[in-house]
Design an enzyme around this catalytic site. Structure first.
Site, mmCIF file in Angstrom:
data_model
loop_
_atom_site.group_PDB
_atom_site.id
_atom_site.type_symbol
_atom_site.label_atom_id
_atom_site.label_comp_id
_atom_site.label_asym_id
_atom_site.label_seq_id
_atom_site.Cartn_x
_atom_site.Cartn_y
_atom_site.Cartn_z
ATOM 1 N N GLU A 76 0.806 -1.212 0.000
ATOM 2 C CA GLU A 76 0.000 0.000 0.000
ATOM 3 C C GLU A 76 0.850 1.278 0.000
ATOM 4 O O GLU A 76 0.727 2.130 0.872
ATOM 5 C CB GLU A 76 -0.956 -0.006 1.193
ATOM 6 N N GLU A 79 -4.538 -9.734 -0.298
ATOM 7 C CA GLU A 79 -5.321 -9.665 0.933
ATOM 8 C C GLU A 79 -6.774 -9.899 0.554
ATOM 9 O O GLU A 79 -7.283 -9.269 -0.376
ATOM 10 C CB GLU A 79 -5.167 -8.308 1.636
#
Length: 995
Positions: A440, A509
């Site tokens: 991220e 994820e």
């Protein structure tokens, strides 16, 4: 780590080396809230440290009485007290921990080069030895190493380490975890011979036919004092039984500081390494001097495997791989990230038993011991660079803007150093298949340089980065398409639209397991099985991050963000594990184990006992397992047997089980359960361990529902305005003004403490809160308190009486319910509940009847799914059986109390005490919740210890409850298939018997 002998080196345990000296233990310690208040001369030999305390190393200082831990997700932790921009570090509040220790140097270390290695220090530190400044380091999760040879003296040496909670590097370490500091991993000294093996890189590969192996070793010999000479590097490869299988050697001249040496060995048909069969060879590298004497031996595990992108898919040893993965933070509720070997062993055994085959080291390189365990136990690793900068960008962003590291040249060396530190430390582990560039952190040119670094260093592994999804200009930095928290239908869209040149797809994820979650997990796994280009994913995440804390009264509890008085914080968002923070499994783990299992069972003809079994292993035959089966009658084993199997990897076959179905119709439920069991023990499980199971409802004819009038008289009376209906010593009391069953009694015992009322609510789960269920469906909360009686009738007969009530509900539009309580002459109570919701209402959280039973009824036994909770979208990990427990044991200790304990497909439920029982039955089955708390109490408590004393028995007999969801915890709703929609009529029937 250097050893003196091959025997020592083959242990691969650095602590067995005579050249190793641990510096773990008690250190003198001083803490200051910012750099200005630190002891500026503490490193000097004559410094006065009388006022210092002590601290245990490794460990976080926040867990040893200094400072506070802080949980934040994407925000930077200093925003509450320091207004700064990158690359500056906080100054107003930036605690400094100063460590000091006197180290007695062994005589063996005195005339050799000595190095100091620290495996993990958060976030940055300065080092002095004997008052002399040695160096500075940052990057909290890779090793820092210093040559101390010029600084050491015989006897006692003073080590001083000054650690900063935050540094400029902290801008790159914005991971979703508890922010803690200090020396949290191993630290030690080691000494070397003057000419030594400074480094080696092992590449154990397979040929294009995946048959024969080639072992290449690139070593760097270092001549510490640059004294000319010769040396011989001897490589020996041993199999698991320590039989020598290959050797190679080379003699080289040593003149300058470093000499590179390459050795090759060929091995015919080596046993391959995989998660299914993690076969390891052992390699020793011995350095011999001019006279042939061994001066040093190094050792390493070696796994022969080939990982590649081939035909558009990631393949291991020639087979398309499927990552049945989980993200894993290093964490334990007592020690935070300062975990020990014991913690890691517990984790990996639990992971392997749950059929998980892959771990993403989210979001930083893990403790070195973890990689050894993954090599030996068989776990595929996505090794991730210590990088996350989510706090510098936002979703939907199009340009780089102020994102770090982006394309900024001033951050380039830092991120490349992080790549280098991870690679050089971890490069020899066969378990690592993929290098990940971080998490991220958006995109930019620096990621291309990171990608190129790994490709140049090691083309045998692939490179991953999910940020490409948000910044397509960085498309080339990832060998695979990777997304987070994409719902199943969008994942399938990628598979359907994929064509030549499409990248293989993973979910780095998915299935956000926050609180009572992991619903519809099976939908993702079904897609992985259906489409080869979907090569698996990594659940978020393995373990709840919650710290053991105590109230002012000394009551222990698991703390989350805000519980230490810190700000900013992100509350319970750290509670996303399939395992609780104390290492005990949550009910979610059983669902993971079931969905990830390596075999599938399909009914062919259950009346004839035939099943189809599909071997989902890539490399393992099912001849290593035994099939056990049993028939259950109302949850109790009735008939059983075993069957050997012999199905090759990927093969399916038909098996016949030797059973005969009952021929006479009856009321009993018959189920078939099959179980695949290990025939031999493994590192992580005993012989007989179950790796897969299946269940089938057998086609046994059900007898007709006979409703003959029961024997026994029923009497009805009106007492103080209440209808009293008595049969066989059982008395049922109804309030005709409210339209409720308000009491049940027999032989002087009162079974109820509250009336039986319609119930349409459940205590909010974390996912419910995140997707706004309260705002959408809050009208169903406390519906019983908003009922309006429309009609009440009492029909009397000699052997049966029926009290019927019709209600409307304020706030529920034109919704109506009709409840009939029929009391039979034998004392049984038949309940028929019909609910007609207004079709304009939102979906209904639950539909059923609720009551509080006598507190003396504190145990339960049921036939249905168990032993743990199950839900409409998460039930396959629970199995049919006869289960029992206390009411207290049905509460599941999620970080924040919420709906829990639901039981699916219940046909019989007995809520009982020592002498009395309230029994519920239904041939159609129902869902049941029996807890010591009401919904209001669950929702009002922020932690389990804040709940009231568990003295109640709250019983819900539901027709159904909506699923728990799990795509994410901040917006995605429970999938439509698992909701209770208002556009239909619901009918719920069951019986109550008193004992």
């Amino acid at each position: 780590m250097p050893f003196d002998t091959e025997e020592q080196a083959l242990t691969l345990d650095k602590e067995q080396s005579p050249h190793y000296l641990s510096l773990k233990g008690t250190w003198a310690f001083h803490w200051a809230e910012n750099p200005d208040k630190r002891c500026k001369d503490f490193h000097k030999a004559d410094a006065d440290i009388e006022g210092f305390g002590t601290i245990q190393v490794p460990g976080h200082w926040q867990l040893q009485g200094y400072d506070y831990p802080q949980y934040v997700n994407t925000r930077y932790p200093w925003i509450g007290h320091d207004d700064i921009e990158a690359p500056f570090a906080p100054t107003r509040y930036n605690p400094v921990g100063q460590y000091r220790k006197v180290v007695e140097l062994p005589d063996a270390f005195l005339k050799k080069p000595v190095y100091f290695r620290l495996e993990g220090v958060e976030s940055a530190f300065y080092l002095w030895v004997n008052g002399d400044f040695v160096g500075y380091a940052e990057d909290s999760f890779t090793a820092s190493e210093f040559d101390l040879t010029p600084y050491l003296q015989p006897g006692k040496n003073i080590f001083a380490i000054e650690v900063y909670r935050w540094s400029d590097g902290s801008w790159l370490e914005g991971q979703d975890f508890w922010r803690m500091s200090g020396i949290f991993r191993d630290l030690y000294l080691y000494c070397l011979p003057e000419v030594h093996i400074d480094d080696f890189f092992i590449r154990a590969s397979l040929d294009d036919d995946y048959q024969d192996g080639k072992l290449a070793v690139d070593a760097a010999l270092r001549n510490y004092n640059e004294t000319p000479g010769t040396a011989t590097l001897l490589a020996k490869l041993y199999d698991r039984d320590l039989a020598l299988v290959a050797t190679a050697e080379k003699k080289v001249a040593i003149s300058g500081e470093q000499q590179d040496v390459s050795l090759q060995m060929a091995l015919a048909r080596p046993r391959h390494w995989s998660a299914e069969d993690p076969y390891l060879y052992k390699l020793t590298l011995s350095l011999l001097d001019d006279e042939g004497r061994t001066t040093e031996v190094e050792g390493s595990d070696v796994g022969f495997r080939r990982f590649e992108l081939k035909d558009g898919l990631m393949q291991l040893n020639g087979k398309p791989i499927l990552f049945k993965g989980v993200n894993r933070h290093e964490f334990d509720s007592r020690v935070g990230r300062a975990i020990t070997k014991v913690h890691m062993l517990q984790d990996i055994r639990m992971i392997k038993k749950a059929n998980i085959n892959a771990v993403r080291t989210s979001h930083y390189p893990n403790d070195p011991y973890w990689y050894k365990l993954c090599d030996r136990y068989g776990v595929y690793l996505m090794d991730e660079v210590n990088l996350e900068t989510h706090g510098t960008w936002h979703y939907g962003q199009k340009e780089l803007g102020n994102t770090l590291p982006g394309s900024r040249p001033e951050w380039r060396a830092n991120v490349l150093d992080r790549c280098s530190a991870m690679f050089e430390r971890d490069k020899n582990h066969p378990s690592i298949l993929v290098f990940s560039l971080g998490n991220e952190s958006f995109g930019g040119d620096n990621f291309q340089l990171m990608h190129d670094y790994f490709k140049e260093k090691d083309a045998s592994r692939l490179v991953h980065y999910e940020g490409v999804f948000h910044y397509r200009l960085s498309e080339g930095v990832s060998d695979m398409e990777s997304t987070m928290y994409i719902p199943p239908e969008q994942v399938e869209t990628y598979a359907k639209q994929a064509g030549p040149g499409s990248k293989p797809y993973i979910l780095c994820e998915f299935s956000h397991a926050m609180g009572n979650s992991l619903g519809n997990f099976q939908e993702y796994v079904a897609l992985f099985d259906k489409y080869p280009i979907l090569q698996g994913g990594f659940i978020w995440d393995f373990k709840d991050q919650a710290l053991l804390h105590r109230t002012q009264e000394g009551v222990p509890f698991l703390a989350y963000g805000g519980d230490f008085g810190e700000w900013p914080h992100d509350g319970t968002f750290s509670g996303n594990g399939i395992v609780f923070a104390d290492g005990t499994p949550s009910p979610k783990l059983a669902e993971v184990r079931r969905q990830y299992q390596p075999a599938a069972f399909e009914a062919v003809d259950l009346s004839a006992g035939t099943l189809r079994i599909r071997n989902k292993f890539l490399f393992t035959s099912l001849d290593r397992f035994l099939l056990k089966w049993q028939m259950l009658k109302d949850g109790e084993p009735a008939v059983s047997g075993t069957l050997p199997l012999d199905l090759a990897p990927g093969e399916a076959g038909i098996v016949s089980l030797d059973y005969v179905l009952p021929q006479e119709p009856g009321e009993a439920r018959w189920d078939l359960q099959v179980s695949l069991r290990q025939t031999e023990a493994t590192l992580y499980a005993e012989q007989g361990h179950e790796v897969a199971f299946g269940e089938f409802l057998l086609p046994v004819a059900a007898g007709p529902v006979v409703r003959d009038l029961p024997e026994g008289a029923v009497s009805c009376s009106l007492t103080e305005g209440m209808w009293q209906v008595t049969a066989a010593d059982a008395t049922y009391s109804f309030d005709p003004a409210a339209g409720l069953l308000i009491g049940i009694g027999k032989a002087g015992f009162a079974y109820l403490e509250t009336p039986v009322v319609p119930d349409f609510w459940r205590a909010l789960t974390d996912n419910d809160r995140g997707n706004g269920l309260e705002e959408r469906a809050g009208v169903f909360r406390h519906a019983a308190g908003k009922m309006q009686l429309l009609s009440a009738t009492l029909e009397r007969g000699a052997t049966m009486a029926a009290a019927s009530f019709t209600h409307s509900y304020d706030g529920l539009g034109n919704s109506r319910s009709h409840t009939c309580f029929a009391v039979r002459g034998d004392g049984l109570l038949e309940i028929d509940f019909i609910f007609r919701p207004d079709p304009l209402l939102p979906d209904i959280p639950a539909i059923g009847l609720a009551m509080t039973a006598s507190s003396g009824l504190d145990r339960l036994e049921w036939v249905g799914r168990g032993p743990h909770e199950s839900y409409a979208d998460r039930w396959q990990g629970a199995r049919i059986g006869r289960w029992s427990g206390t009411v207290r044991e049905q509460f599941v200790p999620y970080l924040r109390p919420q709906a829990c304990g639901n039981k699916m497909e219940v046909t019989k439920l007995s809520v009982h005490g020592a002498r009395h029982a309230l029994d519920f039955t239904s041939r159609l089955g129902f869902e049941a919740v029996v807890l010591p708390y009401t919904d209001d109490e669950l929702e009002a408590a922020g932690h389990p210890h804040e709940l009231p004393e568990a003295g109640k028995t709250v019983v819900k007999i539901n027709l159904g409850q909506m699923g728990v969801g799990g795509d994410d915890s901040w917006g995605q709703m429970t999938h439509p298939a698992y909701r209770l929609h208002p556009n239909q009529v619901y009918r719920h029937q069951f019986m109550i018997r008193l004992d």
